[in-house]
Enzyme design. Structure first.
Site, PDB file in Angstrom:
ATOM      1  N   LYS A  52       0.845  -1.206   0.000  1.00  0.00           N
ATOM      2  CA  LYS A  52       0.000   0.000   0.000  1.00  0.00           C
ATOM      3  C   LYS A  52       0.873   1.246   0.000  1.00  0.00           C
ATOM      4  O   LYS A  52       0.567   2.230  -0.671  1.00  0.00           O
ATOM      5  CB  LYS A  52      -0.932  -0.015   1.217  1.00  0.00           C
ATOM      6  CG  LYS A  52      -2.065  -1.019   1.034  1.00  0.00           C
ATOM      7  CD  LYS A  52      -2.853  -1.268   2.288  1.00  0.00           C
ATOM      8  CE  LYS A  52      -3.892  -2.346   1.983  1.00  0.00           C
ATOM      9  NZ  LYS A  52      -4.078  -3.335   3.003  1.00  0.00           N
ATOM     10  N   GLN A  96      -5.428  -2.517   9.056  1.00  0.00           N
ATOM     11  CA  GLN A  96      -5.183  -3.813   8.411  1.00  0.00           C
ATOM     12  C   GLN A  96      -5.741  -4.955   9.263  1.00  0.00           C
ATOM     13  O   GLN A  96      -5.496  -5.018  10.463  1.00  0.00           O
ATOM     14  CB  GLN A  96      -3.663  -3.983   8.191  1.00  0.00           C
ATOM     15  CG  GLN A  96      -3.286  -5.181   7.357  1.00  0.00           C
ATOM     16  CD  GLN A  96      -3.711  -5.071   5.902  1.00  0.00           C
ATOM     17  OE1 GLN A  96      -3.798  -3.978   5.336  1.00  0.00           O
ATOM     18  NE2 GLN A  96      -3.984  -6.194   5.274  1.00  0.00           N
ATOM     19  N   ASP A 119     -11.913   1.289   3.161  1.00  0.00           N
ATOM     20  CA  ASP A 119     -12.189  -0.144   3.006  1.00  0.00           C
ATOM     21  C   ASP A 119     -13.677  -0.394   2.742  1.00  0.00           C
ATOM     22  O   ASP A 119     -14.056  -1.476   2.300  1.00  0.00           O
ATOM     23  CB  ASP A 119     -11.844  -0.877   4.316  1.00  0.00           C
ATOM     24  CG  ASP A 119     -10.462  -1.513   4.300  1.00  0.00           C
ATOM     25  OD1 ASP A 119     -10.026  -1.945   3.231  1.00  0.00           O
ATOM     26  OD2 ASP A 119      -9.848  -1.575   5.387  1.00  0.00           O
TER      27      ASP A 119
HETATM   28  N1  GUN Z   1      -6.677  -7.772   5.200  1.00  0.00           N
HETATM   29  C1  GUN Z   1      -6.803  -8.481   4.051  1.00  0.00           C
HETATM   30  N2  GUN Z   1      -7.477  -7.768   3.126  1.00  0.00           N
HETATM   31  C2  GUN Z   1      -7.792  -6.595   3.701  1.00  0.00           C
HETATM   32  C3  GUN Z   1      -8.469  -5.430   3.251  1.00  0.00           C
HETATM   33  O1  GUN Z   1      -8.963  -5.340   2.114  1.00  0.00           O
HETATM   34  N3  GUN Z   1      -8.573  -4.417   4.140  1.00  0.00           N
HETATM   35  C4  GUN Z   1      -8.086  -4.497   5.398  1.00  0.00           C
HETATM   36  N4  GUN Z   1      -8.262  -3.459   6.195  1.00  0.00           N
HETATM   37  N5  GUN Z   1      -7.447  -5.549   5.847  1.00  0.00           N
HETATM   38  C5  GUN Z   1      -7.298  -6.591   5.007  1.00  0.00           C
END
Ligand code: GUN
Length: 283
Positions: A52, A96, A119
């Site tokens: 990211k 996350q 998200d």
């Molecule tokens: N962990 C795995 N995929 C995701 C996601 O799309 N967003 C978040 N916040 N955590 C994750």
């Protein structure tokens, strides 16, 4: 042999557009900013968060990273989220997942301001998706819709089967396909005659989390097959939920793993962050 749906290429296109928007916002004095919270040392999460940051760097989005220890308390985490909710320079907040077991995931997702919820996991944003009136979509289903659009795959009137009913992928994916006027079936671990139902699909979306789950006998001739899975097989090789070698001989179009849905998920997070910055500035 099926045509490959090139997620990397579509992601580059989508990110290019997002980068243009970041530039325009910068000219208006707005530095688009994403805050990412990582609690603990989960190896996969550490890689995802690093990716990211790379995407943000590539698009000139400011990334703020908060790496918190495994022992972080609920109060400490909620305090940080509160601080970020009130920080006008932060447009998107992502915590996350998965969180360490002692932390209440629902409470954490509820605490993130819906306008910064890139998200789209907050109940308010989930509800908006149900109603078809949303600012943000969860990144994976949004990425799949973008890929379908890019390849001119019209879902209207098609039978769409989604395998998997997670809050992050299966459920919102089904809803988006419904909004696109597909006839949608959701399958899951208790579904009877799963292979038979999958074989009715014009568009088959596999989000099961099991390597090589979808085999050729489950796929209709000429179907579009979207593989959301990121698994490791017994040899440690990255593979999807779909047995690519045999299914690609039957499908008309198919996403590979890697290089399919994954890059799109990453790209859509950048788009959501740009959208958040625009919304918060009345643009
Ligand atoms: N962990 C795995 N995929 C995701 C996601 O799309 N967003 C978040 N916040 N955590 C994750």
């Amino acid at each position: 042999m099926a045509q490959i749906i090139d997620g990397k290429m579509v992601a580059a296109f989508v990110k290019g557009n997002a980068a243009d928007e970041v530039k325009v916002l910068k000219e208006k004095g707005i530095d688009v900013c994403l805050a990412v919270i990582l609690v603990g040392n989960d190896p996969a999460s550490t890689v995802y968060v690093a990716n990211k940051r790379k995407d943000c760097d590539q698009l000139n989005i400011v990334s703020k990273e908060y790496a918190l220890p495994e022992t972080t308390t609920m109060e400490e985490l909620l305090n940080l989220i509160d601080e970020l909710n009130n920080d006008k320079d932060v447009h998107g907040i992502l915590c996350q997942l998965p969180l360490p077991r002692h932390l209440d995931e629902n409470k954490v997702l509820n605490a993130i301001s819906p306008v910064k919820d890139v998200d789209a996991f907050h109940p308010e944003n989930v509800g908006r998706i149900m109603m078809g009136k949303y600012d943000f979509l969860p990144c994976t289903p949004a990425g799949i819709m973008e890929m379908l659009k890019y390849y001119n795959i019209d879902a209207q009137g098609k039978n769409c089967v989604v395998i998997g009913r997670s809050n992050i992928v299966g459920k919102p994916m089904a809803m988006l396909m419904l909004h696109a006027n597909a006839t949608v079936t959701i399958c899951h671990s208790k579904t009877k005659n799963l292979a038979h139902i999958c074989k009715t699909a014009d568009i088959l979306i596999a989000a099961v989390g099991r390597a090589d789950f979808v085999t050729a006998d489950m796929v209709k001739e000429g179907a579009v097959v979207i593989d959301v899975g990121i698994n490791r097989n017994e040899n440690g090789k990255l593979c999807g939920d779909v047995k690519f070698e045999e299914v690609s001989k039957i499908a008309s179009m198919i996403t590979p793993v890697p290089g399919g849905v994954g890059p799109m998920t990453r790209a859509m997070l950048m788009c959501n962050t740009v959208t958040a910055a625009k919304k918060q500035n009345g643009i």
